[in-house]
Enzyme design. Structure first.
Site, mmCIF file in Angstrom:
data_model
loop_
_atom_site.group_PDB
_atom_site.id
_atom_site.type_symbol
_atom_site.label_atom_id
_atom_site.label_comp_id
_atom_site.label_asym_id
_atom_site.label_seq_id
_atom_site.Cartn_x
_atom_site.Cartn_y
_atom_site.Cartn_z
ATOM 1 N N SER A 97 0.814 -1.214 0.000
ATOM 2 C CA SER A 97 0.000 0.000 0.000
ATOM 3 C C SER A 97 0.852 1.270 0.000
ATOM 4 C CB SER A 97 -0.938 0.013 1.208
ATOM 5 O OG SER A 97 -0.199 -0.115 2.403
ATOM 6 N N TYR A 452 -2.634 -12.077 4.934
ATOM 7 C CA TYR A 452 -1.260 -12.318 5.401
ATOM 8 C C TYR A 452 -0.403 -12.414 4.154
ATOM 9 C CZ TYR A 452 -2.597 -12.764 10.223
ATOM 10 O OH TYR A 452 -3.046 -12.484 11.484
HETATM 11 P P1 FDA Z 1 -3.220 -1.353 3.953
HETATM 12 O O1 FDA Z 1 -3.658 0.044 3.930
HETATM 13 O O2 FDA Z 1 -1.757 -1.628 3.873
HETATM 14 O O3 FDA Z 1 -3.988 -2.142 2.818
HETATM 15 C C1 FDA Z 1 -3.819 -3.522 2.553
HETATM 16 C C2 FDA Z 1 -4.085 -3.781 1.062
HETATM 17 O O4 FDA Z 1 -5.395 -3.346 0.710
HETATM 18 C C3 FDA Z 1 -3.134 -3.015 0.155
HETATM 19 O O5 FDA Z 1 -2.899 -3.786 -0.999
HETATM 20 C C4 FDA Z 1 -3.901 -1.761 -0.184
HETATM 21 O O6 FDA Z 1 -3.494 -1.162 -1.382
HETATM 22 C C5 FDA Z 1 -5.335 -2.256 -0.229
HETATM 23 N N1 FDA Z 1 -6.273 -1.245 0.237
HETATM 24 C C6 FDA Z 1 -6.182 -0.521 1.377
HETATM 25 N N2 FDA Z 1 -7.249 0.275 1.508
HETATM 26 C C7 FDA Z 1 -8.030 0.050 0.450
HETATM 27 C C8 FDA Z 1 -9.269 0.599 0.042
HETATM 28 N N3 FDA Z 1 -9.883 1.521 0.773
HETATM 29 N N4 FDA Z 1 -9.804 0.173 -1.114
HETATM 30 C C9 FDA Z 1 -9.177 -0.767 -1.873
HETATM 31 N N5 FDA Z 1 -7.996 -1.317 -1.528
HETATM 32 C C10 FDA Z 1 -7.426 -0.920 -0.372
HETATM 33 N N6 FDA Z 1 -5.479 -9.814 9.785
HETATM 34 C C11 FDA Z 1 -6.515 -10.493 10.323
HETATM 35 O O7 FDA Z 1 -7.375 -11.007 9.599
HETATM 36 N N7 FDA Z 1 -6.627 -10.596 11.668
HETATM 37 C C12 FDA Z 1 -5.733 -10.032 12.512
HETATM 38 O O8 FDA Z 1 -5.880 -10.152 13.719
HETATM 39 C C13 FDA Z 1 -4.643 -9.314 11.959
HETATM 40 N N8 FDA Z 1 -3.696 -8.719 12.758
HETATM 41 C C14 FDA Z 1 -2.656 -8.020 12.191
HETATM 42 C C15 FDA Z 1 -1.709 -7.399 13.013
HETATM 43 C C16 FDA Z 1 -0.643 -6.693 12.451
HETATM 44 C C17 FDA Z 1 0.351 -6.023 13.359
HETATM 45 C C18 FDA Z 1 -0.512 -6.618 11.047
HETATM 46 C C19 FDA Z 1 0.639 -5.879 10.433
HETATM 47 C C20 FDA Z 1 -1.467 -7.219 10.234
HETATM 48 C C21 FDA Z 1 -2.545 -7.916 10.794
HETATM 49 N N9 FDA Z 1 -3.508 -8.530 10.001
HETATM 50 C C22 FDA Z 1 -4.551 -9.219 10.570
HETATM 51 C C23 FDA Z 1 -3.422 -8.431 8.535
HETATM 52 C C24 FDA Z 1 -4.315 -7.312 8.040
HETATM 53 O O9 FDA Z 1 -5.660 -7.712 8.083
HETATM 54 C C25 FDA Z 1 -3.957 -6.982 6.578
HETATM 55 O O10 FDA Z 1 -2.628 -6.565 6.510
HETATM 56 C C26 FDA Z 1 -4.894 -5.914 6.024
HETATM 57 O O11 FDA Z 1 -4.874 -5.952 4.624
HETATM 58 C C27 FDA Z 1 -4.513 -4.546 6.531
HETATM 59 O O12 FDA Z 1 -5.419 -3.578 6.138
HETATM 60 P P2 FDA Z 1 -4.939 -2.047 6.227
HETATM 61 O O13 FDA Z 1 -6.008 -1.206 5.684
HETATM 62 O O14 FDA Z 1 -4.411 -1.771 7.584
HETATM 63 O O15 FDA Z 1 -3.669 -2.097 5.277
#
Ligand code: FDA
Length: 511
Positions: A97, A452
């Site tokens: 991301s 993951y």
């Molecule tokens: P981020 O913003 O990095 O987005 C992840 C992906 O989705 C990227 O490819 C991004 O481009 C795309 N994206 C983001 N926002 C978008 C939007 N609005 N529209 C379209 N695409 C979009 N998982 C789980 O199931 N249970 C858990 O308990 C945990 N715990 C956990 C702890 C820690 C410390 C980490 C680092 C990760 C987890 N995860 C998890 C994994 C987590 O669910 C996964 O990394 C998600 O994709 C994170 O979403 P974010 O929006 O935070 O990430």
């Protein structure tokens, strides 16, 4: 294809022209010349592996404060061939991301974070940039008997997490976050804002578990909240190998997926130093959330898992919202820590996942323990997450996430470290453990979980992603659902504007 700095300038110019007609972009635009650029970029980075000097950085970061600012961004990016990276919470485990090998900009949804809870209807609208901790907090503010089955880490963003499925301690009772989405708002490649009705059921299916990025920008989700009792019960019982951990973990594999669906007992495997003699050992911590009272839990555990020896004094009753702190191993105290949007100590991190369909023998478990005595495992961790319950009842194709009945539990492998120079050693350690496990986990394909994210299992070709190439990783994440995802992608984004190293390709893609 390449993009010149010329394309970058044209992109910026296009946006400034657009802003005359729309709304001002000057306050939501950060180029490297801007003094806030680094702090905005780093704010949502959760893995130092992708925050090094050599990590490719975005040409611009755009942080819209309302939805209407996104449409011109898409228009200008398309016009000028700029690659977009969408970021909500920034937890992508391969940094997709906020990094890319092609020149790119970040659309950072950090400011789109409203949460509206409707207690009477038991629903909530949550914008993509809101974090799970904020969601839990806002629900609890209005009701102590409603909850939502999403991840355990409070800083994870709703946008990426729910796009990939999303699970936490309520998985056995209520399934995944994406199983509990009833509507959504997205912006498609043509800049149209669509809801469930206007996007149609195929696209609505694809965005609930098909992984972020591929289908458009998720603006907000409408969630079905779930009932939780006023009091839940938690416990954690830790056993080292000297205290019979191997036998108890072995037994756990046969029963944890069959427990009453109100009960989820996870296992954390870590290396510890004994407090008595300082000797190293392997410890299994059985951490549990039970949706009911201690009086109901004790006979259940006595009957189904006497080997753990659970006593009343091991258990604590608390509200569900307090249990979200407990399960994340935070002190159970003031709830406003759930509103923290950043983590305190960001590590270098690599994660992998597996699904287990037949119990693993004690010998193989001991082989894992052996690897945990290696130097690199000092901060490594395995988590065994029990399936069964609601997960067995939902069909493999209800949403793109396919890992349902037949899976006893999921394994998360994580390794953490502190120095960039050591990265190769730690990566090699976790890869060796993963190959050691190959014979004992799901096969044909060896399944993985898109949230993951693991680029080791395959990536799209640069320049020309074929279906065949993408299916190497795609079938692992989605099994047969991958084909339907490709079909939807071909329909909604045939030119593959929304893409990354593991995005769903359209058929006949040029990229
Ligand atoms: P981020 O913003 O990095 O987005 C992840 C992906 O989705 C990227 O490819 C991004 O481009 C795309 N994206 C983001 N926002 C978008 C939007 N609005 N529209 C379209 N695409 C979009 N998982 C789980 O199931 N249970 C858990 O308990 C945990 N715990 C956990 C702890 C820690 C410390 C980490 C680092 C990760 C987890 N995860 C998890 C994994 C987590 O669910 C996964 O990394 C998600 O994709 C994170 O979403 P974010 O929006 O935070 O990430």
């Amino acid at each position: 294809w390449t993009i010149s700095s010329h394309g970058h300038d044209d992109f910026l110019q296009c946006l400034s022209l657009q802003s005359k007609d729309h709304t001002s972009f000057s306050n939501i635009f950060y180029t490297p010349e801007n003094s806030s650029y680094s702090s905005i970029l780093n704010f949502s980075i959760q893995n130092l592996r992708f925050a090094t000097e050599t990590t490719p950085k975005p040409l611009v970061i755009i942080t819209p404060v309302n939805e209407s600012q996104i449409q011109p961004v898409i228009y200008c990016a398309k016009e000028n061939g700029m690659q977009i990276r969408i970021r909500s919470g920034g937890h992508d485990l391969e940094g997709l991301s906020y990094t890319s090998e092609e020149p790119f900009f970040i659309l950072d949804l950090v400011n789109l974070r409203d949460i509206n809870v409707d207690v009477d209807k038991k629903t909530a609208w949550i914008q993509a940039g809101a974090r799970l901790g904020e969601l839990y907090y806002r629900i609890a503010e209005k009701s102590r008997t409603l909850g939502f089955p999403a991840g355990v880490c409070p800083t994870v963003g709703a946008g990426g997490h729910i796009s990939g499925g999303g699970y936490g301690a309520l998985i056995r009772k209520y399934g995944l976050a994406a199983d509990n989405v009833i509507d959504a708002r997205i912006i498609d490649v043509n800049g149209r804002i669509l809801d469930r009705k206007s996007m149609g059921e195929d696209l609505f299916w694809a965005i609930r578990g098909g992984g972020g990025t591929s289908f458009g920008i998720v603006l907000a989700w409408k969630l079905q909240l779930v009932d939780v009792p006023e009091k839940v019960t938690v416990f954690t019982i830790a056993r080292t190998v000297e205290q019979n951990a191997t036998n108890i973990v072995h037994r756990w594999q046969y029963i944890a997926h069959k427990f009453d669906e109100d009960l989820a007992v996870r296992v954390y495997i870590r290396r510890v130093n004994s407090s008595q003699d300082g000797k190293r050992s392997i410890q299994a911590s059985f951490q549990s959330l039970f949706l009911g009272s201690v009086d109901r839990l004790l006979p259940l555990m006595q009957q189904s898992f006497p080997e753990l020896g659970l006593q009343r004094e091991d258990c604590t009753e608390m509200s569900w919202i307090e249990s979200t702190l407990y399960i994340y191993e935070l002190p159970v105290g003031p709830l406003d820590v759930l509103l923290n949007r950043t983590q305190a100590n960001i590590p270098y991190l690599k994660v992998k996942a597996d699904y287990v369909q037949k119990p693993i023998s004690k010998n193989v478990l001991e082989g894992i323990w052996k690897r945990f005595f290696e130097e690199e495992a000092e901060k490594a961790e395995l988590v065994f997450i029990p399936y069964g319950g609601r997960m067995d009842e939902i069909s493999e194709s209800a949403i793109p996430f396919p890992h349902r009945a037949g899976n006893l539990y999921k394994i998360n492998y994580s390794v953490y470290w502190d120095e960039e120079e050591a990265s190769e050693r730690y990566l090699s350690w976790i890869r060796r453990l993963y190959s050691y496990m190959a014979p004992y986990v799901s096969k044909f394909p060896r399944s993985a979980y898109v949230n993951y994210r693991d680029l080791d299992i395959g990536v799209n070709n640069k320049g020309n992603t074929s279906y065949a190439q993408a299916s190497i990783w795609g079938l692992k994440y989605f099994k047969i659902n991958f084909n339907k995802l490709v079909h939807v992608k071909t329909k909604v984004d045939p030119s593959n504007f929304f893409r990354n190293e593991q995005s769903i390709p359209p058929l006949y893609s040029r990229w």
